[in-house]
Motif scaffolding. Structure first.
Motif, short mmCIF file in Angstrom:
data_model
loop_
_atom_site.label_atom_id
_atom_site.label_comp_id
_atom_site.label_asym_id
_atom_site.label_seq_id
_atom_site.Cartn_x
_atom_site.Cartn_y
_atom_site.Cartn_z
N PHE A 183 0.83 -1.21 0.00
CA PHE A 183 0.00 0.00 0.00
C PHE A 183 0.86 1.26 0.00
N ASP A 184 1.96 1.25 0.76
CA ASP A 184 2.82 2.43 0.82
C ASP A 184 3.43 2.75 -0.54
N GLU A 185 3.77 1.70 -1.32
CA GLU A 185 4.32 1.93 -2.64
C GLU A 185 3.27 2.51 -3.57
N LEU A 186 2.03 2.02 -3.44
CA LEU A 186 0.94 2.54 -4.24
C LEU A 186 0.69 4.01 -3.92
N ILE A 187 0.71 4.34 -2.64
CA ILE A 187 0.57 5.74 -2.21
C ILE A 187 1.66 6.60 -2.84
N HIS A 188 2.89 6.10 -2.83
CA HIS A 188 4.03 6.86 -3.36
C HIS A 188 3.84 7.16 -4.83
N GLN A 189 3.27 6.20 -5.57
CA GLN A 189 3.09 6.38 -7.00
C GLN A 189 1.95 7.35 -7.32
N HIS A 190 0.96 7.41 -6.46
CA HIS A 190 -0.27 8.14 -6.81
C HIS A 190 -0.46 9.44 -6.05
N ALA A 191 0.29 9.70 -5.03
CA ALA A 191 0.09 10.93 -4.26
C ALA A 191 1.42 11.64 -4.07
N ASN A 198 2.02 26.22 -8.77
CA ASN A 198 2.68 25.58 -9.89
C ASN A 198 1.96 25.88 -11.20
N ASP A 199 2.71 25.98 -12.31
CA ASP A 199 2.10 26.16 -13.62
C ASP A 199 1.29 24.93 -13.99
N ALA A 200 0.19 25.13 -14.72
CA ALA A 200 -0.72 24.03 -15.04
C ALA A 200 -0.48 23.50 -16.46
N ASP A 201 0.78 23.24 -16.80
CA ASP A 201 1.09 22.82 -18.15
C ASP A 201 0.96 21.32 -18.36
N SER A 202 1.18 20.54 -17.31
CA SER A 202 1.17 19.10 -17.48
C SER A 202 -0.20 18.53 -17.17
N ASP A 203 -0.49 17.34 -17.74
CA ASP A 203 -1.79 16.71 -17.53
C ASP A 203 -2.05 16.44 -16.06
N SER A 204 -0.98 16.15 -15.29
CA SER A 204 -1.16 15.77 -13.90
C SER A 204 -1.67 16.91 -13.04
N THR A 205 -1.53 18.16 -13.51
CA THR A 205 -1.98 19.29 -12.69
C THR A 205 -3.21 19.98 -13.26
N ASP A 206 -3.77 19.49 -14.38
CA ASP A 206 -4.94 20.13 -14.98
C ASP A 206 -6.10 20.22 -14.00
N LEU A 207 -6.31 19.21 -13.19
CA LEU A 207 -7.45 19.18 -12.28
C LEU A 207 -7.28 20.09 -11.08
N LEU A 245 -1.48 19.01 -2.85
CA LEU A 245 -1.40 17.57 -3.10
C LEU A 245 -1.91 17.24 -4.50
N ILE A 246 -1.17 16.40 -5.21
CA ILE A 246 -1.60 15.89 -6.50
C ILE A 246 -1.84 14.39 -6.37
N LEU A 247 -3.03 13.94 -6.75
CA LEU A 247 -3.37 12.52 -6.74
C LEU A 247 -3.40 12.01 -8.17
N GLU A 248 -2.39 11.25 -8.55
CA GLU A 248 -2.30 10.73 -9.91
C GLU A 248 -3.45 9.76 -10.19
N GLY A 249 -4.09 9.93 -11.33
CA GLY A 249 -5.13 9.00 -11.74
C GLY A 249 -6.52 9.35 -11.28
N VAL A 250 -6.66 10.34 -10.40
CA VAL A 250 -7.99 10.74 -9.93
C VAL A 250 -8.75 11.37 -11.09
N ASN A 251 -9.99 10.94 -11.26
CA ASN A 251 -10.84 11.44 -12.34
C ASN A 251 -12.29 11.15 -11.97
N ASP A 252 -13.20 11.56 -12.82
CA ASP A 252 -14.61 11.22 -12.66
C ASP A 252 -14.73 9.72 -12.39
N SER A 253 -15.40 9.36 -11.29
CA SER A 253 -15.45 7.96 -10.87
C SER A 253 -16.06 7.05 -11.93
N LYS A 254 -16.96 7.59 -12.76
CA LYS A 254 -17.62 6.77 -13.78
C LYS A 254 -16.65 6.34 -14.88
N LYS A 255 -15.53 7.03 -15.00
CA LYS A 255 -14.54 6.71 -16.04
C LYS A 255 -13.48 5.73 -15.56
#
Length: 233
Positions: free
Chosen positions: A7-15, A22-31, A72-82
């Motif tokens: 779980f700790d490794e998963l957290i490291h990858q996604h949070a 920060n500038d909003a140029d990359s996909d990871s910061t669009d949200l 905080l940036i959470l990688e992969g977070v999106n509309d739950s239906k997707k």
């Protein structure tokens, strides 16, 4: 990602965190577009709010309010239906682990029938905000208004445009799905709730016609479906 990943490794990858400005140029910061704007204006505790189950024939409408740490940036977070169920479940744990506060609100079928689904959704959102153990400074709400004295912004398709709302969407969806697969399915095992989650699938409608509506079905949603059909209990 493997099933046995720690779980700790998963957290490291996604949070991860980075400066709020920060500038909003990359996909990871669009949200984080809206969050950065209000963080920069001094609103530290921003709650994202969303609902699930608004269109179901059965059960509560469920809402969540989520306050994430500044930056905080959470990688992969999106509309739950997707997201797949597996991805939602993993992100649910990550959000619960990292959030400053999470509140969940419920409004049952009887109340939905009495006050209508729009007002019931707003009531559930208010209950989710009230359930937070940290008072938010600002609310980002998915296409609704919450009846609280807190400044707020309604965002159309908010779960696709705000990380905080997307996180709330995931919490609400996983919470409701687990009720459908667990407690509610045990109460009414013949309706297929674990599969369709209360939505108006062909099988669900056929079972209502065959067995009648349960006390947890929304009668205002059934129209002519039940007609003179029997009602459980």
């Amino acid at each position: 990602m493997t099933e046995n990943m720690e779980f700790d490794e998963l957290i490291h990858q996604h949070a991860r965190t980075e400066p709020a400005h920060n500038d909003a140029d990359s996909d990871s910061t669009d949200l984080l577009f809206y969050e950065r704007e209000y963080w920069a204006s001094g609103f530290e505790h921003i709650a994202g709010i969303d609902e699930v189950g608004r269109g179901c024939l059965f059960g509560d409408v469920v809402t969540a309010a989520v306050i994430l740490p500044l930056g905080l940036i959470l990688e992969g977070v999106n509309d739950s239906k997707k997201l797949s169920e597996k991805k939602r479940d993993a992100l649910y744990e990550i959000i619960m682990e990292n959030a400053v506060s999470v509140g969940v609100g419920f409004v049952d079928a009887e109340t939905i029938d009495r006050i209508n689904i729009k007002q019931a959704t707003r009531l559930a959102m208010k209950r989710a905000v009230d359930a937070l153990d940290q008072t938010p400074d600002y609310l980002l709400v998915d296409a609704e208004k919450v009846d609280v004295q807190i400044p707020q912004l309604s965002i159309v398709k908010g779960d696709a445009n705000s990380q905080s709302i997307a996180a709330a969407s995931i919490i609400a969806k996983v919470t409701r799905d687990r009720l459908c697969q667990g407690e509610w399915n045990r109460l009414y095992p013949d309706y297929g709730l674990a599969v369709h989650k209360g939505y108006a699938t062909k099988f669900h409608r056929e079972q209502i016609m065959l067995l009648g509506a349960t006390p947890m079905h929304r009668r205002s949603f059934l129209g002519n479906l039940i007609g003179e059909q029997p009602t459980l209990f």
